[in-house]
Design a protein around this motif. Structure first.
Motif, PDB file in Angstrom:
ATOM      1  N   LYS A   1       0.833  -1.216   0.000  1.00 18.06           N
ATOM      2  CA  LYS A   1       0.000   0.000   0.000  1.00 18.06           C
ATOM      3  C   LYS A   1       0.859   1.254   0.000  1.00 18.06           C
ATOM      4  CE  LYS A   1      -3.900  -2.183   2.318  1.00 18.06           C
ATOM      5  NZ  LYS A   1      -4.452  -2.466   3.647  1.00 18.06           N
ATOM      6  N   THR A   2       2.003   1.177   0.664  1.00 15.99           N
ATOM      7  CA  THR A   2       2.909   2.332   0.678  1.00 15.99           C
ATOM      8  C   THR A   2       3.476   2.567  -0.726  1.00 15.99           C
ATOM      9  OG1 THR A   2       3.489   1.844   2.990  1.00 15.99           O
ATOM     10  CG2 THR A   2       4.947   3.340   1.800  1.00 15.99           C
ATOM     11  N   ILE A   3       3.851   1.477  -1.400  1.00 11.35           N
ATOM     12  CA  ILE A   3       4.404   1.629  -2.753  1.00 11.35           C
ATOM     13  C   ILE A   3       3.333   2.199  -3.690  1.00 11.35           C
ATOM     14  CG2 ILE A   3       5.373   0.421  -4.752  1.00 11.35           C
ATOM     15  CD1 ILE A   3       6.417  -1.714  -2.736  1.00 11.35           C
ATOM     16  N   MET A   4       2.104   1.761  -3.485  1.00  9.58           N
ATOM     17  CA  MET A   4       1.002   2.179  -4.357  1.00  9.58           C
ATOM     18  C   MET A   4       0.498   3.574  -4.010  1.00  9.58           C
ATOM     19  SD  MET A   4       0.041   0.636  -6.880  1.00  9.58           S
ATOM     20  CE  MET A   4      -0.907   1.542  -8.086  1.00  9.58           C
ATOM     21  N   GLY A   5       0.873   4.085  -2.834  1.00  8.23           N
ATOM     22  CA  GLY A   5       0.420   5.424  -2.444  1.00  8.23           C
ATOM     23  C   GLY A   5      -0.897   5.421  -1.696  1.00  8.23           C
ATOM     24  N   LEU A   6      -1.322   4.250  -1.236  1.00 12.84           N
ATOM     25  CA  LEU A   6      -2.597   4.161  -0.511  1.00 12.84           C
ATOM     26  C   LEU A   6      -2.406   4.508   0.959  1.00 12.84           C
ATOM     27  CD1 LEU A   6      -3.789   0.892  -2.248  1.00 12.84           C
ATOM     28  CD2 LEU A   6      -4.620   3.208  -2.681  1.00 12.84           C
ATOM     29  N   VAL A   7      -1.194   4.308   1.465  1.00 10.80           N
ATOM     30  CA  VAL A   7      -0.832   4.874   2.773  1.00 10.80           C
ATOM     31  C   VAL A   7       0.463   5.659   2.573  1.00 10.80           C
ATOM     32  CG1 VAL A   7      -1.958   3.103   4.187  1.00 10.80           C
ATOM     33  CG2 VAL A   7       0.404   2.807   3.547  1.00 10.80           C
ATOM     34  N   LYS A   8       0.590   6.750   3.317  1.00  9.91           N
ATOM     35  CA  LYS A   8       1.756   7.617   3.132  1.00  9.91           C
ATOM     36  C   LYS A   8       2.827   7.289   4.156  1.00  9.91           C
ATOM     37  CE  LYS A   8       1.451  12.176   2.568  1.00  9.91           C
ATOM     38  NZ  LYS A   8       1.816  12.740   1.260  1.00  9.91           N
ATOM     39  N   PRO A   9       4.061   7.107   3.721  1.00  9.10           N
ATOM     40  CA  PRO A   9       5.120   6.898   4.713  1.00  9.10           C
ATOM     41  C   PRO A   9       5.414   8.213   5.433  1.00  9.10           C
ATOM     42  CG  PRO A   9       6.059   7.066   2.512  1.00  9.10           C
ATOM     43  CD  PRO A   9       4.564   7.117   2.344  1.00  9.10           C
ATOM     44  N   LYS A  10       5.810   8.107   6.691  1.00  9.61           N
ATOM     45  CA  LYS A  10       6.142   9.316   7.442  1.00  9.61           C
ATOM     46  C   LYS A  10       7.508   9.840   6.992  1.00  9.61           C
ATOM     47  CE  LYS A  10       5.942  11.101  12.096  1.00  9.61           C
ATOM     48  NZ  LYS A  10       5.771  10.742  13.500  1.00  9.61           N
ATOM     49  N   THR A  11       8.428   8.885   6.792  1.00 12.77           N
ATOM     50  CA  THR A  11       9.740   9.270   6.261  1.00 12.77           C
ATOM     51  C   THR A  11      10.160   8.235   5.221  1.00 12.77           C
ATOM     52  OG1 THR A  11      10.775   8.054   8.054  1.00 12.77           O
ATOM     53  CG2 THR A  11      10.595  10.428   8.342  1.00 12.77           C
ATOM     54  N   GLY A  12      11.165   8.593   4.442  1.00 12.70           N
ATOM     55  CA  GLY A  12      11.678   7.685   3.429  1.00 12.70           C
ATOM     56  C   GLY A  12      11.215   8.068   2.034  1.00 12.70           C
ATOM     57  N   ARG A  13      11.825   7.414   1.041  1.00 11.11           N
ATOM     58  CA  ARG A  13      11.500   7.746  -0.352  1.00 11.11           C
ATOM     59  C   ARG A  13      11.192   6.494  -1.155  1.00 11.11           C
ATOM     60  NH1 ARG A  13      15.318  11.306  -3.651  1.00 11.11           N
ATOM     61  NH2 ARG A  13      16.731   9.533  -3.405  1.00 11.11           N
ATOM     62  N   ILE A  14      10.363   6.666  -2.158  1.00 11.26           N
ATOM     63  CA  ILE A  14      10.053   5.584  -3.100  1.00 11.26           C
ATOM     64  C   ILE A  14      10.477   6.061  -4.484  1.00 11.26           C
ATOM     65  CG2 ILE A  14       8.234   4.105  -4.049  1.00 11.26           C
ATOM     66  CD1 ILE A  14       6.570   5.032  -1.524  1.00 11.26           C
ATOM     67  N   ILE A  15      11.410   5.337  -5.083  1.00 15.57           N
ATOM     68  CA  ILE A  15      11.923   5.715  -6.398  1.00 15.57           C
ATOM     69  C   ILE A  15      11.475   4.655  -7.406  1.00 15.57           C
ATOM     70  CG2 ILE A  15      14.006   6.349  -7.718  1.00 15.57           C
ATOM     71  CD1 ILE A  15      13.817   7.977  -5.178  1.00 15.57           C
ATOM     72  N   PHE A  16      10.808   5.099  -8.463  1.00 10.22           N
ATOM     73  CA  PHE A  16      10.362   4.181  -9.514  1.00 10.22           C
ATOM     74  C   PHE A  16      11.018   4.604 -10.820  1.00 10.22           C
ATOM     75  CE2 PHE A  16       7.164   3.104 -12.845  1.00 10.22           C
ATOM     76  CZ  PHE A  16       7.281   1.727 -12.760  1.00 10.22           C
ATOM     77  N   ASN A  17      11.798   3.708 -11.406  1.00 14.83           N
ATOM     78  CA  ASN A  17      12.508   4.021 -12.655  1.00 14.83           C
ATOM     79  C   ASN A  17      13.252   5.349 -12.586  1.00 14.83           C
ATOM     80  OD1 ASN A  17      12.167   1.821 -14.306  1.00 14.83           O
ATOM     81  ND2 ASN A  17      10.137   2.467 -14.996  1.00 14.83           N
ATOM     82  N   GLY A  18      13.899   5.591 -11.467  1.00 12.82           N
ATOM     83  CA  GLY A  18      14.716   6.799 -11.336  1.00 12.82           C
ATOM     84  C   GLY A  18      13.962   8.040 -10.911  1.00 12.82           C
ATOM     85  N   THR A  19      12.621   7.962 -10.796  1.00 13.06           N
ATOM     86  CA  THR A  19      11.830   9.136 -10.407  1.00 13.06           C
ATOM     87  C   THR A  19      11.297   8.965  -8.990  1.00 13.06           C
ATOM     88  OG1 THR A  19      11.093   9.307 -12.698  1.00 13.06           O
ATOM     89  CG2 THR A  19       9.830  10.553 -11.074  1.00 13.06           C
ATOM     90  N   ASP A  20      11.393  10.032  -8.209  1.00 16.44           N
ATOM     91  CA  ASP A  20      10.849   9.996  -6.850  1.00 16.44           C
ATOM     92  C   ASP A  20       9.322  10.101  -6.928  1.00 16.44           C
ATOM     93  OD1 ASP A  20      10.004  10.497  -4.250  1.00 16.44           O
ATOM     94  OD2 ASP A  20      11.788  11.668  -3.752  1.00 16.44           O
ATOM     95  N   ILE A  21       8.625   9.031  -6.554  1.00 18.76           N
ATOM     96  CA  ILE A  21       7.153   9.020  -6.655  1.00 18.76           C
ATOM     97  C   ILE A  21       6.503   9.088  -5.273  1.00 18.76           C
ATOM     98  CG2 ILE A  21       7.146   7.742  -8.849  1.00 18.76           C
ATOM     99  CD1 ILE A  21       6.221   5.242  -7.133  1.00 18.76           C
ATOM    100  N   THR A  22       7.315   9.407  -4.240  1.00 13.12           N
ATOM    101  CA  THR A  22       6.795   9.365  -2.859  1.00 13.12           C
ATOM    102  C   THR A  22       5.528  10.207  -2.696  1.00 13.12           C
ATOM    103  OG1 THR A  22       9.134   9.317  -2.256  1.00 13.12           O
ATOM    104  CG2 THR A  22       7.557   9.422  -0.453  1.00 13.12           C
ATOM    105  N   GLY A  23       5.432  11.323  -3.420  1.00 14.06           N
ATOM    106  CA  GLY A  23       4.278  12.202  -3.235  1.00 14.06           C
ATOM    107  C   GLY A  23       3.190  12.018  -4.279  1.00 14.06           C
ATOM    108  N   LEU A  24       3.360  11.071  -5.159  1.00 14.71           N
ATOM    109  CA  LEU A  24       2.420  10.897  -6.281  1.00 14.71           C
ATOM    110  C   LEU A  24       1.150  10.165  -5.831  1.00 14.71           C
ATOM    111  CD1 LEU A  24       3.249  11.791  -9.164  1.00 14.71           C
ATOM    112  CD2 LEU A  24       3.711   9.381  -9.680  1.00 14.71           C
ATOM    113  N   PRO A  25      -0.033  10.605  -6.298  1.00 11.68           N
ATOM    114  CA  PRO A  25      -1.258   9.863  -5.939  1.00 11.68           C
ATOM    115  C   PRO A  25      -1.295   8.482  -6.611  1.00 11.68           C
ATOM    116  CG  PRO A  25      -1.779  11.696  -7.402  1.00 11.68           C
ATOM    117  CD  PRO A  25      -0.320  11.800  -7.098  1.00 11.68           C
ATOM    118  N   PRO A  26      -2.057   7.556  -6.028  1.00 17.52           N
ATOM    119  CA  PRO A  26      -2.074   6.166  -6.519  1.00 17.52           C
ATOM    120  C   PRO A  26      -2.379   6.050  -8.012  1.00 17.52           C
ATOM    121  CG  PRO A  26      -3.364   6.342  -4.505  1.00 17.52           C
ATOM    122  CD  PRO A  26      -2.910   7.728  -4.848  1.00 17.52           C
TER     123      PRO A  26
END
Ligand code: ATP
Length: 236
Positions: A47-72
């Motif tokens: 759910k964190t990877i998909m953006g259904l729950v937001k991590p408090k800290t940390g980053r999610i990088i998909f294909n070189g792009t930071d998607i941590t703030g992107l909606p699902p």
């Protein structure tokens, strides 16, 4: 180069911390599994990877792009496919309508039709049942539908949450063989699973998740031969 990189993810539900400094790498073409007991936090990672729950800290990088703030929905749009736990198909829609829902962002009807045909090639059973309401199908058929629906946006990465749940062993094997085939055709896979035995037979590499923390990471072969893993997850 990685397809997916989780960097030091901390996820909370209210005051209660579910993930602790979770870091995971998935490289192009890999089939990676995350193993853990009930409540270890497997679904929370998905759910964190998909953006259904937001991590408090940390980053999610998909294909070189930071998607941590992107909606699902934008994550789905850029190539993250998601097969949720418990085969959450739309019960009152037909098989084909479920597939169309999976393709809701695709504006070209020809592409939608071509993708539906691809699904029917992969799962002939879905073609036979295309006008049937999803809720009237068996668990195994609903699992196929959930996978097919996730494929409608041509994902580069497929996230799979506990494919084995509530399925008879023969259907688990069938679902896993389909996922393995998709992987061999080029889709990178990250699958969380409680059934360590089966997951380690299909995955290239695995992580062990224990009460929200990654405690081990290795090739599937090494994990299958690791005494601690055998004792805790593979049984005697
Ligand atoms: P399962 O095999 O049961 O699906 P899991 O490994 O997927 O387990 P999670 O569902 O990610 O585990 O849950 C991790 C922890 O977070 C558990 O302690 C759970 O009780 C808690 N949790 C999960 N969802 C919520 C929520 N919506 N609100 C509060 N706590 C939650």
């Amino acid at each position: 180069m990685t397809v997916l990189k989780l960097e030091n993810i901390d996820t909370f539900y209210g005051q209660s911390q579910a993930l602790f400094h979770v870091s995971i790498d998935v490289r192009p073409g890999e089939f990676v599994t995350i193993l853990g007991a009930n409540g270890a936090g497997k679904s929370t990672i998905m759910k964190t990877i998909m953006g259904l729950v937001k991590p408090k800290t940390g980053r999610i990088i998909f294909n070189g792009t930071d998607i941590t703030g992107l909606p699902p929905w934008d994550r789905a749009g850029i190539g993250v496919g998601y097969v949720p736990e418990g085969r959450r198909v739309f019960p009152d829609l037909t098989v084909e309508e479920n597939l169309k829902m999976g393709a809701y962002r695709v504006t070209d009807n020809k592409v939608v039709t071509a993708n539906i045909e691809k699904s029917y090639d992969l799962f002939p059973r879905l073609k036979e049942r295309k006008n049937q309401l999803a809720k009237t199908m068996s668990g195994g058929e609903q699992q196929m539908l959930a996978i097919a629906r996730a494929l409608m946006l041509n994902p580069k990465l497929l996230l799979i949450d506990e494919i084995s749940m509530g399925l008879m062993p023969i259907l688990v094997n069938h679902s896993l063989s389909i996922v393995k085939r998709l992987n061999s055709e080029g889709i990178t896979v990250l699958m969380v699973e409680q059934n360590a035995n089966k997951a380690l037979k299909v995955a290239d590499r695995g992580y062990i998740l224990k009460t929200g923390k990654i405690t081990m990471e290795d090739t599937s072969e090494n994990l299958r031969n690791n005494a601690e893993v055998i004792k805790a997850y593979l049984g005697e």
